[in-house]
Design a protein around this motif. Structure first.
Motif, PDB file in Angstrom:
ATOM      1  N   ARG B  82       0.819  -1.202  -0.088  1.00  0.00           N
ATOM      2  CA  ARG B  82       0.059   0.150  -0.206  1.00  0.00           C
ATOM      3  C   ARG B  82       0.977   1.252   0.048  1.00  0.00           C
ATOM      4  O   ARG B  82       0.733   2.193  -0.706  1.00  0.00           O
ATOM      5  CB  ARG B  82      -0.869  -0.052   1.208  1.00  0.00           C
ATOM      6  CG  ARG B  82      -1.710   1.129   1.475  1.00  0.00           C
ATOM      7  CD  ARG B  82      -2.941   0.806   2.305  1.00  0.00           C
ATOM      8  NE  ARG B  82      -2.759   0.741   3.793  1.00  0.00           N
ATOM      9  CZ  ARG B  82      -3.520   0.913   4.641  1.00  0.00           C
ATOM     10  NH1 ARG B  82      -4.736   0.538   4.239  1.00  0.00           N
ATOM     11  NH2 ARG B  82      -3.479   0.943   5.997  1.00  0.00           N
ATOM     12  N   LEU B  85       2.698   1.357  -3.676  1.00  0.00           N
ATOM     13  CA  LEU B  85       1.818   1.666  -4.668  1.00  0.00           C
ATOM     14  C   LEU B  85       1.075   2.980  -4.653  1.00  0.00           C
ATOM     15  O   LEU B  85       0.489   3.779  -5.513  1.00  0.00           O
ATOM     16  CB  LEU B  85       0.478   0.674  -4.944  1.00  0.00           C
ATOM     17  CG  LEU B  85       1.149  -0.656  -5.727  1.00  0.00           C
ATOM     18  CD1 LEU B  85      -0.045  -1.595  -5.575  1.00  0.00           C
ATOM     19  CD2 LEU B  85       1.789  -0.624  -6.781  1.00  0.00           C
ATOM     20  N   THR B  86       1.154   3.844  -3.505  1.00  0.00           N
ATOM     21  CA  THR B  86       0.521   4.957  -3.269  1.00  0.00           C
ATOM     22  C   THR B  86       1.713   6.071  -4.047  1.00  0.00           C
ATOM     23  O   THR B  86       0.995   6.823  -4.828  1.00  0.00           O
ATOM     24  CB  THR B  86       0.632   5.346  -1.756  1.00  0.00           C
ATOM     25  OG1 THR B  86      -0.211   4.792  -1.107  1.00  0.00           O
ATOM     26  CG2 THR B  86       0.416   6.835  -1.564  1.00  0.00           C
ATOM     27  N   LEU B  98      -4.261  -3.028 -10.075  1.00  0.00           N
ATOM     28  CA  LEU B  98      -3.886  -2.987  -9.055  1.00  0.00           C
ATOM     29  C   LEU B  98      -4.816  -3.384  -7.898  1.00  0.00           C
ATOM     30  O   LEU B  98      -4.179  -4.185  -6.726  1.00  0.00           O
ATOM     31  CB  LEU B  98      -3.999  -1.378  -8.672  1.00  0.00           C
ATOM     32  CG  LEU B  98      -2.777  -0.398  -9.558  1.00  0.00           C
ATOM     33  CD1 LEU B  98      -3.004   0.865  -9.081  1.00  0.00           C
ATOM     34  CD2 LEU B  98      -1.596  -0.907  -9.006  1.00  0.00           C
ATOM     35  N   PHE B 102      -3.464  -6.333  -4.886  1.00  0.00           N
ATOM     36  CA  PHE B 102      -3.848  -6.347  -3.578  1.00  0.00           C
ATOM     37  C   PHE B 102      -4.555  -7.620  -2.962  1.00  0.00           C
ATOM     38  O   PHE B 102      -4.201  -8.181  -2.097  1.00  0.00           O
ATOM     39  CB  PHE B 102      -4.662  -5.301  -3.175  1.00  0.00           C
ATOM     40  CG  PHE B 102      -3.859  -4.048  -2.886  1.00  0.00           C
ATOM     41  CD1 PHE B 102      -3.219  -4.049  -1.578  1.00  0.00           C
ATOM     42  CD2 PHE B 102      -3.764  -2.893  -3.654  1.00  0.00           C
ATOM     43  CE1 PHE B 102      -2.194  -2.693  -1.480  1.00  0.00           C
ATOM     44  CE2 PHE B 102      -3.197  -1.994  -3.602  1.00  0.00           C
ATOM     45  CZ  PHE B 102      -2.161  -1.701  -2.407  1.00  0.00           C
ATOM     46  N   PHE B 103      -5.690  -8.030  -3.853  1.00  0.00           N
ATOM     47  CA  PHE B 103      -6.823  -9.058  -3.447  1.00  0.00           C
ATOM     48  C   PHE B 103      -6.488 -10.316  -3.975  1.00  0.00           C
ATOM     49  O   PHE B 103      -7.316 -11.197  -3.417  1.00  0.00           O
ATOM     50  CB  PHE B 103      -8.188  -8.361  -3.597  1.00  0.00           C
ATOM     51  CG  PHE B 103      -8.281  -7.157  -2.634  1.00  0.00           C
ATOM     52  CD1 PHE B 103      -7.992  -7.045  -1.299  1.00  0.00           C
ATOM     53  CD2 PHE B 103      -8.394  -6.085  -3.329  1.00  0.00           C
ATOM     54  CE1 PHE B 103      -8.224  -6.091  -0.587  1.00  0.00           C
ATOM     55  CE2 PHE B 103      -8.637  -4.915  -2.423  1.00  0.00           C
ATOM     56  CZ  PHE B 103      -8.369  -4.920  -1.016  1.00  0.00           C
ATOM     57  N   LYS B 275      10.912   9.697  -5.921  1.00  0.00           N
ATOM     58  CA  LYS B 275       9.353  10.057  -5.872  1.00  0.00           C
ATOM     59  C   LYS B 275       9.274  11.256  -5.060  1.00  0.00           C
ATOM     60  O   LYS B 275       8.206  11.559  -4.764  1.00  0.00           O
ATOM     61  CB  LYS B 275       8.614   8.722  -5.281  1.00  0.00           C
ATOM     62  CG  LYS B 275       8.472   7.625  -6.147  1.00  0.00           C
ATOM     63  CD  LYS B 275       7.842   7.999  -7.518  1.00  0.00           C
ATOM     64  CE  LYS B 275       7.880   6.678  -8.311  1.00  0.00           C
ATOM     65  NZ  LYS B 275       7.284   7.222  -9.720  1.00  0.00           N
ATOM     66  N   GLY B 276      10.180  11.981  -4.426  1.00  0.00           N
ATOM     67  CA  GLY B 276      10.414  13.224  -3.648  1.00  0.00           C
ATOM     68  C   GLY B 276       9.685  12.912  -2.329  1.00  0.00           C
ATOM     69  O   GLY B 276       8.921  13.960  -1.968  1.00  0.00           O
ATOM     70  N   VAL B 277       9.899  11.938  -1.631  1.00  0.00           N
ATOM     71  CA  VAL B 277       9.334  11.593  -0.161  1.00  0.00           C
ATOM     72  C   VAL B 277      10.242  11.452   0.546  1.00  0.00           C
ATOM     73  O   VAL B 277      11.362  11.160   0.268  1.00  0.00           O
ATOM     74  CB  VAL B 277       8.301  10.690  -0.045  1.00  0.00           C
ATOM     75  CG1 VAL B 277       7.047  11.099  -0.992  1.00  0.00           C
ATOM     76  CG2 VAL B 277       8.795   9.189  -0.701  1.00  0.00           C
ATOM     77  N   HIS B 282       3.131   6.488   6.666  1.00  0.00           N
ATOM     78  CA  HIS B 282       2.884   7.066   8.004  1.00  0.00           C
ATOM     79  C   HIS B 282       2.303   6.297   9.108  1.00  0.00           C
ATOM     80  O   HIS B 282       1.286   6.753   9.993  1.00  0.00           O
ATOM     81  CB  HIS B 282       1.863   8.485   7.733  1.00  0.00           C
ATOM     82  CG  HIS B 282       0.676   8.228   6.908  1.00  0.00           C
ATOM     83  ND1 HIS B 282       0.509   8.828   5.570  1.00  0.00           N
ATOM     84  CD2 HIS B 282      -0.419   7.469   7.326  1.00  0.00           C
ATOM     85  CE1 HIS B 282      -0.796   8.441   5.321  1.00  0.00           C
ATOM     86  NE2 HIS B 282      -1.225   7.856   6.264  1.00  0.00           N
ATOM     87  N   LEU B 283       2.197   5.009   8.739  1.00  0.00           N
ATOM     88  CA  LEU B 283       1.201   4.034   9.544  1.00  0.00           C
ATOM     89  C   LEU B 283       2.166   3.926  11.076  1.00  0.00           C
ATOM     90  O   LEU B 283       1.096   4.310  11.937  1.00  0.00           O
ATOM     91  CB  LEU B 283       1.436   2.675   8.936  1.00  0.00           C
ATOM     92  CG  LEU B 283       0.465   2.556   7.934  1.00  0.00           C
ATOM     93  CD1 LEU B 283       0.418   0.979   7.384  1.00  0.00           C
ATOM     94  CD2 LEU B 283      -1.068   2.876   8.349  1.00  0.00           C
TER      95      LEU B 283
END
Lengths: 220, 315
Positions: B82, B85-86, B98, B102-103, B275-277, B282-283
């Motif tokens: 998660r 893929l964000t 997508l 996940f599923f 990706k500039g992060v 933030h979990l």
């Protein structure tokens, strides 16, 4: 009997509301970023960008419970009164202020409706773009409603609220949401200036909302 | 000694260590008040907190046996996928591919590990997902950034699901004389890499001069990598009683996984920069995401799995 029915309805609506909040939190793990205001129960108008039907639920779900109870989303009646289930969700679960977007058919003035909700002590969550933004621009031009409400209640804080990523979680036309992370950022409040024109105010509100947009949201 | 006794001693040791580490953090907080030192102490405290989380989660999962460990890592994969893929490139046309990631793919991968179908879980993502998922995107007919979209999705699956699932897959390795004890190997892998990782950070800050890649991360230096690898080998040998390896084998294995882990973190730092992060997610409030905490372990897991499988099992 009628009273009993109302109590039962209220109960079901509360349960459904909590269920929706839990579901939204599970799927998107949303995080509220209070950058410029604190999550205190002050009367406010949160104005947010609108890209997906889900952002309505999300901006409402990330508010702390005491603020959530106080805050009523403003939504289009043509969407939320279409079926019995939607009407229940819109009216009873979210306690939305349902406005008619079409000036031809409407019996009530949306601005009046919003001001009345403010008089009752509620905060509002509005989407001043007036519809979902499908284009490449981050924001569509604002409708004038926010200005008219601000002239009637210039004392209420207008809080720019940027919802990031929801467009990808639930794109238009899709039903199953993707579990991606999402953030809701609340910026510093603005107020209508003494002798500010409508155009100036709308431009300023729009700039204030764009300024709240987080860096990550801009690169994608 | 049986596996439960060993696990119990390990748990006691970890708790004692974490209590000491937590107290040290509180002490440091009182001693240092300068801005630079403060951020260092906060980073340290955040790491110790996340270790507490890891120890508690691992202990609970281990108590439930193989199924518990597999479910735990399936959820970690979910959280990491998660986060990944964000940040990746995607459009409306990728919605179904997508969702399938996940599923369908993620649960299936862990189910195959549970039933120990080695032949399929080792190719489910590299072969089936690789070839079939882009079809789900292509039929929607959106050419914009197509290669980038499908490549980034595949990368996300390979790291967060395929590689991560090799940690619980260690449980199914039939090592002679080590039956029923594989769970200790997971603990060894995680502790060695986490321990080496934090020491690498400390060494880099203390006497690091030459950054490995200054544009990616200032806190990773060649000096830190060398001293960190040595530290990893020492930790590995000290905990050697958890493994089926001889002393020199343990040292080599520990050196291998720590080095791969360091460079894996560097790769993940490059992606974050791209990706500039600053963090993956933030979990864990204020501590970044699952991917930030486990990137080195995830990178090392498939290699560790295959080396053990090749040299220590009959298959």
């Amino acid at each position: 009997m009628e009273r009993l029915r109302r109590i039962a309805l209220r109960f079901v609506a509360d349960v459904a509301g909590h269920g929706l909040v839990l579901f939204a939190r599970l799927i998107t793990a949303p995080r509220a970023i209070w950058a410029g205001v604190d999550p205190v129960p002050r009367q406010r108008i949160y104005f947010a960008n609108h890209t997906s039907n889900g952002d309505f639920v999300l901006a409402w779900a990330v508010l702390p419970p005491n603020l959530r109870r106080q805050t009523r989303p403003v939504a289009a009646s043509d969407y939320w009164l279409k079926s019995k289930l939607r009407a229940f969700a819109g009216r009873d679960v979210f306690r939305a202020v349902l406005i008619d977007r079409n000036p031809e058919t409407r019996s009530e003035d949306p601005v009046e409706q919003m001001v009345r909700a403010l008089e009752d002590g509620s905060s509002l969550l509005i989407f001043p773009e007036g519809g979902r933004n499908m284009g490449p621009d981050p924001l569509m031009p604002f409708k004038t409603g926010i200005y008219h409400v601000a002239t009637k209640r210039p004392d209420v804080d207008l809080v720019p609220t940027w919802i990031a990523n929801l467009n990808e979680i639930l794109p238009k036309g899709e039903v199953v949401p993707l579990p991606l992370l999402c953030t809701v950022t609340y910026g510093a409040p603005i107020h209508l200036g003494e002798d500010e024109t409508k155009e100036d105010f709308l431009a300023r509100a729009q700039a204030a909302l764009l300024a709240v947009r987080p860096e990550e949201d801009r690169v994608a | 000694m049986n596996v439960y006794a060993d696990f119990f001693y390990l748990l006691l040791g970890m708790i004692a260590f974490l209590v000491a580490a937590t107290l040290l953090g509180e002490g440091l907080r009182k001693v240092f008040s300068g801005e630079g030192a403060k951020s260092f102490v906060e980073a340290y405290a955040a790491r110790v907190t996340s270790w507490w989380g890891m120890v508690v989660l691992l202990a609970i999962a281990f108590a439930f046996g193989q199924g518990g460990v597999i479910v735990l890592f399936a959820f970690i994969s979910f959280a990491a996928l998660r986060e990944f893929l964000t940040l990746t490139a995607k459009t409306r046309a990728d919605h179904w591919s997508l969702l399938i990631s996940f599923f369908v793919i993620l649960p299936l991968q862990y189910f195959l590990i549970y039933i120990d179908w080695y032949g399929l879980y080792s190719i489910l993502i590299p072969v089936y997902a690789y070839l079939l998922l882009p079809i789900a995107s292509a039929v929607r007919g959106e050419p914009e950034r197509f290669l980038r979209r499908v490549a980034e999705t595949q990368w996300a699956l390979m790291i967060t699901v395929f590689a991560a699932s090799h940690i619980p897959a260690l449980l199914s390795l039939d090592i002679e004389g080590f039956e029923g004890r594989q769970i200790l190997l997971i603990a060894w892998l995680v502790i060695v890499i986490q321990g080496a990782d934090v020491l690498q950070y400390v060494w880099s800050r203390m006497f690091g001069r030459h950054p490995v890649a200054a544009n990616l991360s200032r806190s990773k230096t060649w000096e830190g990598y060398a001293a960190g690898t040595a530290s990893g080998m020492v930790i590995g040998v000290l905990l050697g009683w958890l493994t089926p390896f001889s002393i020199w084998q343990t040292a080599l294995m520990a050196g291998m996984i720590t080095l791969i882990g360091f460079f894996g973190s560097l790769v993940m730092a490059a992606i974050k920069r791209d990706k500039g992060v600053r963090d993956w997610g933030h979990l864990i409030a204020g501590h970044g995401g699952f991917t930030d905490r486990l990137d080195a372990v995830v990178f090392a897991a498939p290699l560790f799995f295959h080396v053990v499988r090749f040299f220590w099992t009959a298959s």
